[in-house]
Write a protein that holds these residues in place. Structure first.
Motif, mmCIF file in Angstrom:
data_model
loop_
_atom_site.group_PDB
_atom_site.id
_atom_site.type_symbol
_atom_site.label_atom_id
_atom_site.label_comp_id
_atom_site.label_asym_id
_atom_site.label_seq_id
_atom_site.Cartn_x
_atom_site.Cartn_y
_atom_site.Cartn_z
ATOM 1 N N UNK A 165 77.299 44.952 47.422
ATOM 2 C CA UNK A 165 77.478 44.871 48.892
ATOM 3 C C UNK A 165 78.309 45.962 49.462
ATOM 4 N N UNK A 166 78.052 46.703 50.596
ATOM 5 C CA UNK A 166 78.768 47.824 50.962
ATOM 6 C C UNK A 166 80.348 47.195 51.487
ATOM 7 N N UNK A 167 80.315 45.961 51.919
ATOM 8 C CA UNK A 167 81.469 45.669 52.547
ATOM 9 C C UNK A 167 82.325 45.100 51.395
ATOM 10 N N UNK A 168 81.896 44.773 50.368
ATOM 11 C CA UNK A 168 82.480 44.289 49.242
ATOM 12 C C UNK A 168 82.933 45.389 48.352
ATOM 13 N N UNK A 273 71.027 56.557 56.469
ATOM 14 C CA UNK A 273 71.943 55.590 55.790
ATOM 15 C C UNK A 273 73.072 55.983 56.409
ATOM 16 N N UNK A 276 74.452 55.375 60.097
ATOM 17 C CA UNK A 276 74.893 54.001 60.550
ATOM 18 C C UNK A 276 76.086 53.550 59.733
ATOM 19 N N UNK A 278 79.175 51.639 58.736
ATOM 20 C CA UNK A 278 79.852 50.685 59.478
ATOM 21 C C UNK A 278 80.714 49.816 58.761
ATOM 22 N N UNK A 279 80.127 49.184 57.468
ATOM 23 C CA UNK A 279 80.984 48.390 56.435
ATOM 24 C C UNK A 279 82.049 48.955 55.941
ATOM 25 N N UNK A 282 85.019 48.505 58.485
ATOM 26 C CA UNK A 282 85.598 47.204 58.469
ATOM 27 C C UNK A 282 86.369 46.848 57.228
ATOM 28 N N UNK A 294 78.069 52.796 65.087
ATOM 29 C CA UNK A 294 77.758 51.146 64.952
ATOM 30 C C UNK A 294 78.984 50.240 65.156
ATOM 31 N N UNK A 297 79.144 49.468 68.648
ATOM 32 C CA UNK A 297 78.246 48.337 69.539
ATOM 33 C C UNK A 297 78.781 47.050 68.677
ATOM 34 N N UNK A 298 78.906 46.707 67.572
ATOM 35 C CA UNK A 298 79.503 45.678 66.914
ATOM 36 C C UNK A 298 80.744 45.114 67.605
#
Lengths: 341, 293
Positions: A165-168, A273, A276, A278-279, A282, A294, A297-298
């Motif tokens: 997962x990108x965030x992970x 990809x 966009x 984003x992760x 974060x 992105x 927007x979030x």
């Protein structure tokens, strides 16, 4: 297949896409030209011992009722697009006149949120994409020349950064480059500067994010190129070798041209990809140093008051950006299609 | 390499082995390091004094008597109720994969068997939809979902994820069905089957490899999604990824970073297993679209 049968087969998936992709795009377009109703003001007369004063106050009940009755708000045309949070036309015009050159102008635009975000997004997209293609190609060439037994193992480990997962994935790297983490300490040791922190510097944060982007997406390029390498005709390579080409020339003039369609494919997918992104922002907690579209927007959507019209306007601008990125491909597909006819 | 003449000379081979080792180290080391560190206390995971603490766990030894502790996992799973997020993720993933494969198979089959011009345009439209960043659509969902009172619940998220999944699923299954000879279902139709019967009795038995590959990617999309799940789910319905993102806000202030580390490792484990068992399918799926171009 007859039209009727096709219709029934295609109906469920078509309906899903119509309702949850096509309609939201229309809905976003509409929302971007509306904004919430302004507060309803009432004049209240306050009478005290020193006479009466007339004050204007916000009538909260009336405002809430009006906003609930028309959740879309009032029509404002393109003004949301042009305001300071988006295209900032007036500010841009001022800065254009005030700036001494193009570099100065660009650095001046960095205090406008939209331009700040687009600068990072484009830098990220156009640095990460070529870098990951290059890395993926070199890894694919290297793995391809390994012993057969080792290949499977190499592919297994290579897939990990992409599958996760990108965030992970970004969190895992973030904890490692923390000034107390192993990579952070290592970098401090190498730079001989115990106070060095990647999180504190804008340029280092950008580099970190780009390194993450390449790390995350290079496996995709690797797998695609690796599969492509299996189809390179070996007699061509042998012929080139017999004609006296060395390995580098073989790669340059036989293998790379053979893989060129795949390079285009990977570049296209990755441009879409990475645009966009984003992760990682974060995960790396990098909002102070880098913003992406992105993320704008979030942030608009997840704030205390949801700024739907602002988020929608940014969304429409993003869709336009994606369209520009996609345009060459669409034109080519159209030409192929016309050619076939 | 088949031919001996093409075998690289020794120095080049050493360079290649060296390079591959570096790349594999870059790819795998972060995961191994975090897995190892997740059984330590924070002072070892982030060690200021001496980085070898993270390997030998001296502070963990001082606190718990052993060099390994499950305190982070206990904190995440029991104290912070991460198991709820795990169950939610399981529900979302299973539902998304099943629904999106069912309707995607029908659609992909239809696209591959109809010879009319509009299939081309539908596929192009799907490609454009695939390029839409999901975050741009989220703003469009908010207002209607609030109005209809369906915001925050799992079924809404499942339906949205299925829809976002469709363009990709359609493309993959379409190219897969193209490889199944048309004669198979044509002959069934000659024998008196309707189109659906031909699909049901002739195509379904032979389509599983492609469907499994596509299902894997649908699963990954649902599992890895951050934007849709974090914006469309209420706090008690969160899946793992938005839950971890929410951990970040609270744990940094409370000093419970190890909870987040444990949660991250827990969320990565299923993906490892997936790659371990389905490596071949993942590789073939990634390349299927590419080689067709």
């Amino acid at each position: 297949m007859r039209h009727r049968t096709f219709f029934w087969f295609f109906l469920p998936t078509g309906l899903a896409m119509l309702l949850f992709i096509a309609f939201p795009i229309v809905s976003v377009l509409v929302q971007s030209v509306f904004t919430t109703h302004e507060a309803v003001l009432v004049e209240v007369e306050n009478c005290g011992p020193f006479g009466c004063t007339v004050e204007t106050a916000v009538d909260h009940d009336a405002t809430a009722a009006k906003r609930a009755a028309e959740p879309l708000g009032r029509f404002v045309g393109l003004s949301v697009y042009l305001d300071r949070g988006h295209l900032a036309v007036t500010e841009i015009a001022e800065q254009w006149h005030a700036s001494s050159g193009l570099g100065d102008f660009i650095s001046r635009t960095q205090n406008l949120p939209f331009y700040r975000a687009i600068t990072f997004t484009l830098t990220f997209t156009f640095l990460v994409t070529p870098l990951l293609i290059a890395l993926g190609l070199v890894v694919a060439l290297s793995v391809n020349s390994l012993h057969r037994r080792l290949k499977g193992l190499a592919i297994f480990f290579s897939l990990l950064p992409m599958i996760v997962t990108p965030l992970i994935g970004s969190l895992i790297l973030f904890w490692m480059v923390d000034s107390r983490g192993i990579l952070g300490s290592f970098i401090q040791y190498m730079a001989d500067d115990p106070s060095l922190s990647l999180k504190a510097s804008t340029s280092l944060t950008w580099i970190m994010l780009i390194v993450y982007g390449v790390w995350h997406s290079a496996p995709f390029a690797f797998v695609v190129f690796y599969a492509g390498l299996q189809t390179v005709p070996s007699d061509q390579i042998e012929a080139a070798r017999i004609d006296g080409a060395n390995r580098l020339l073989v790669v340059r003039h036989v293998i790379v041209p053979h893989l060129m369609p795949l390079v285009t494919f990977v570049a296209l997918i990755q441009l879409m990809d990475n645009f966009r992104v984003l992760e990682p922002l974060v995960g790396f907690n990098a909002q102070a140093h880098a913003q992406s579209i992105s993320l704008l927007i979030l942030n608009d959507l997840s704030g205390e008051t949801q700024q739907l019209s602002s988020a929608s306007a940014t969304s429409v601008l993003t869709i336009l950006g994606v369209a520009i990125l996609l345009l060459p491909v669409l034109v080519r597909t159209w030409q192929d299609f016309k050619g076939k006819k | 390499m088949s031919s001996k003449a093409l075998r690289p000379p020794m120095p080049l081979r050493l360079t290649i082995y060296g390079f591959v080792s570096i790349w594999l180290f870059m790819a795998a080391f972060p995961f191994i390091w975090t897995l190892w560190g997740s059984f330590k206390v924070e002072l070892d995971f982030f060690s200021i004094a001496d980085w070898t603490n993270a390997i030998f766990g001296r502070n963990t030894q001082d606190t718990y008597g052993t060099a390994f502790t499950g305190a982070g996992y206990h904190g995440a799973w029991v104290q912070e109720e991460f198991w709820r997020a795990v169950i939610n993720t399981a529900i979302v993933c299973v539902c998304v994969v099943l629904t999106s494969l069912t309707i995607g198979t029908l659609g992909g089959y239809a696209l591959s068997r109809s010879g009319y011009r509009y299939t081309f345009w539908l596929l192009i439209l799907a490609l454009i939809f695939r390029a839409m960043p999901p975050v741009t659509l989220v703003a469009g969902y908010m207002l209607p979902f609030f109005e209809w009172n369906v915001w925050g619940i799992l079924p809404t998220t499942i339906v949205v994820l299925v829809a976002i999944n469709q363009p990709f699923t359609l493309w993959m299954l379409h190219s897969f069905f193209q490889n199944i000879p048309k004669e198979l279902d044509e002959s069934a139709k000659v024998d008196g089957c309707t189109q659906f019967q031909a699909f049901r009795h002739v195509i379904i038995p032979v389509m599983w490899p492609g469907v499994i590959t596509t299902g894997l990617f649908s699963f990954l999309l649902a599992y890895n999604d951050f934007v849709v799940t974090s914006m469309l789910l209420s706090e008690q319905n969160r899946t793992m990824v938005p839950e971890i993102a929410a951990f970040l806000g609270t744990t940094y202030t409370e000093g419970n970073v190890m909870f987040a580390v444990a949660a991250v490792v827990s969320a990565t484990a299923p993906l490892f297993v997936l790659v371990l068992f389905f490596q071949r399918q993942i590789v073939s799926g990634l390349t299927a679209g590419a080689v067709k171009g």
